[in-house]
Write an enzyme that holds these catalytic residues in place. Structure first.
Site, PDB file in Angstrom:
ATOM      1  N   THR A 159     -13.126  17.492 -21.075  1.00 55.13           N
ATOM      2  CA  THR A 159     -13.132  17.046 -19.641  1.00 55.13           C
ATOM      3  C   THR A 159     -13.789  16.129 -19.622  1.00 55.13           C
ATOM      4  O   THR A 159     -14.460  15.466 -20.497  1.00 55.13           O
ATOM      5  CB  THR A 159     -14.077  19.269 -19.185  1.00 55.13           C
ATOM      6  OG1 THR A 159     -13.611  19.454 -19.535  1.00 55.13           O
ATOM      7  CG2 THR A 159     -14.962  18.767 -17.553  1.00 55.13           C
ATOM      8  N   ARG A 187      -4.559  29.344 -15.844  1.00 53.21           N
ATOM      9  CA  ARG A 187      -6.048  29.531 -15.612  1.00 53.21           C
ATOM     10  C   ARG A 187      -6.962  28.909 -15.393  1.00 53.21           C
ATOM     11  O   ARG A 187      -6.544  27.502 -15.249  1.00 53.21           O
ATOM     12  CB  ARG A 187      -5.824  29.891 -17.560  1.00 53.21           C
ATOM     13  CG  ARG A 187      -7.565  29.754 -18.162  1.00 53.21           C
ATOM     14  CD  ARG A 187      -7.906  28.261 -18.296  1.00 53.21           C
ATOM     15  NE  ARG A 187      -9.360  28.160 -18.754  1.00 53.21           N
ATOM     16  CZ  ARG A 187     -10.060  27.454 -18.782  1.00 53.21           C
ATOM     17  NH1 ARG A 187      -9.470  25.975 -18.204  1.00 53.21           N
ATOM     18  NH2 ARG A 187     -11.383  27.286 -19.592  1.00 53.21           N
ATOM     19  N   GLY A 189     -10.917  27.022 -15.820  1.00 57.86           N
ATOM     20  CA  GLY A 189     -12.120  26.834 -16.145  1.00 57.86           C
ATOM     21  C   GLY A 189     -12.836  26.983 -15.699  1.00 57.86           C
ATOM     22  O   GLY A 189     -13.084  26.819 -14.109  1.00 57.86           O
ATOM     23  N   GLY A 210     -16.863  22.050 -22.188  1.00 55.94           N
ATOM     24  CA  GLY A 210     -16.796  23.442 -22.911  1.00 55.94           C
ATOM     25  C   GLY A 210     -16.048  24.778 -23.152  1.00 55.94           C
ATOM     26  O   GLY A 210     -15.497  24.562 -21.656  1.00 55.94           O
TER      27      GLY A 210
HETATM   28  N1  ASP Z   1     -14.741  23.887 -19.628  1.00 53.63           N
HETATM   29  C1  ASP Z   1     -12.905  22.675 -19.432  1.00 53.63           C
HETATM   30  C2  ASP Z   1     -12.608  24.356 -18.821  1.00 53.63           C
HETATM   31  O1  ASP Z   1     -13.127  25.041 -20.102  1.00 53.63           O
HETATM   32  C3  ASP Z   1     -12.794  22.643 -20.596  1.00 53.63           C
HETATM   33  C4  ASP Z   1     -13.909  21.104 -21.385  1.00 53.63           C
HETATM   34  O2  ASP Z   1     -15.001  20.806 -20.766  1.00 53.63           O
HETATM   35  O3  ASP Z   1     -13.865  20.998 -22.626  1.00 53.63           O
HETATM   36  O4  ASP Z   1     -11.784  24.342 -18.242  1.00 53.63           O
END
Ligand code: ASP
Length: 290
Positions: A159, A187, A189, A210
């Site tokens: 991200t 999906r 997030g 995350g």
């Molecule tokens: N939080 C993001 C998601 O789950 C991915 C990430 O932050 O690495 O889409």
């Protein structure tokens, strides 16, 4: 008006030890200097965080914007959100296909609609009508930043995000993501969910990175502010506490946060987090691992 400002950026909490992140760090260093100069010159936190995230999206160096990976159907569906602290106005897009800058689209949702979050086909219809830059050939445009082979059930991710406090004391947060590698179609997030992955109010601005499913279940970004308000915790204690709560659910990741005094916290509970921060007090750091 003060001369206090602060800025933090992240490029995700997915880094792995066997990879070299010099290019990402060099790009972040240049962005940090640009953002710091803009804040010192009096630019609004909202403009700076959106500008920083748009540049991170366009770099192709992170799992967001140009560097995103396709879902299991081979389609690119991206998420982004922006929040303005003083007004608590927010805008977000989810499972958005076919637009170059999801964060610019999120800002358009905030400024041009009465809504906070637009998803999929409806978001695309709005973004096209709002004149947002399109991607006609996704296969040619996207250059996935990660070539990791993901095990079934593994929540591998990346991200980008930015948080800032400007010289007028205004806070803002922005987050943009390609989400999980090999995610299911549809999906969504935590990044576009206000309170989960992105938050800004008069106390604190937060951008998370995350395993989004866990950040949603722990409502991490807004929890940082709640801890500061109700438990009177410092920024650092609140940021670490909110992240630790998420970790108890079994997730990994990190966050960047800045408070009204210009303090910055960048905790993570993963191997690394690409991150950069600078303040008017003279701090300046770009780092991936501990
Ligand atoms: N939080 C993001 C998601 O789950 C991915 C990430 O932050 O690495 O889409």
């Amino acid at each position: 008006m003060t001369d206090i400002w602060a800025l933090a950026l992240h490029g995700g909490a997915g880094p792995v030890r066997d990879k070299n992140y010099e290019r990402e760090e060099a790009h972040m260093r240049a962005l940090l200097d640009d953002g710091a100069a803009r804040l010192a010159a009096g630019d609004a936190a909202l403009d700076v965080v959106v500008g920083m995230v748009a540049a991170l999206e366009a770099s192709g160096l992170h799992i967001a914007g140009k560097g995103s990976s396709p879902n299991t159907d081979g389609d690119w569906e991206l998420d982004a959100a922006v929040m303005d602290g003083p007004t608590r106005r927010a805008g977000a897009v989810a499972a958005l296909r076919g637009f170059a800058s999801p964060i610019a689209c999120a800002r358009a949702v905030m400024e041009k609609t009465p809504h906070v979050l637009l998803a999929a086909g409806g978001a695309e219809k709005f973004c096209a009508a709002a004149g947002m830059a399109r991607i006609d050939d996704p296969g040619a445009y996207y250059t996935p930043a990660s070539s990791r082979l993901v095990a079934p059930g593994e929540l591998a991710h990346g991200t980008v995000g930015a948080v800032a406090r400007d010289v007028q004391g205004r806070l803002a947060a922005a987050t943009s993501t390609g989400g999980l590698l090999r995610k299911m179609p549809g999906r969504v997030g935590d990044a576009p969910l206000i309170g989960a992955g992105t938050w800004a109010d008069q106390r604190v601005a937060v951008s998370c990175t995350g395993q989004g499913e866990l950040f949603i279940r722990a409502n991490v970004a807004a929890d940082v502010s709640a801890r500061m308000l109700y438990a009177r915790q410092s920024l650092h204690a609140a940021a670490a506490g909110a992240l630790a709560d998420m970790e108890t659910l079994g997730g990994d990741g990190g966050l960047i946060a800045v408070d009204a005094d210009g303090a910055v916290a960048l905790p993570f509970v993963s191997e690394g987090m690409k991150r950069a921060w600078a303040t008017s007090a003279g701090a300046r750091e770009v780092k991936t691992f501990r």
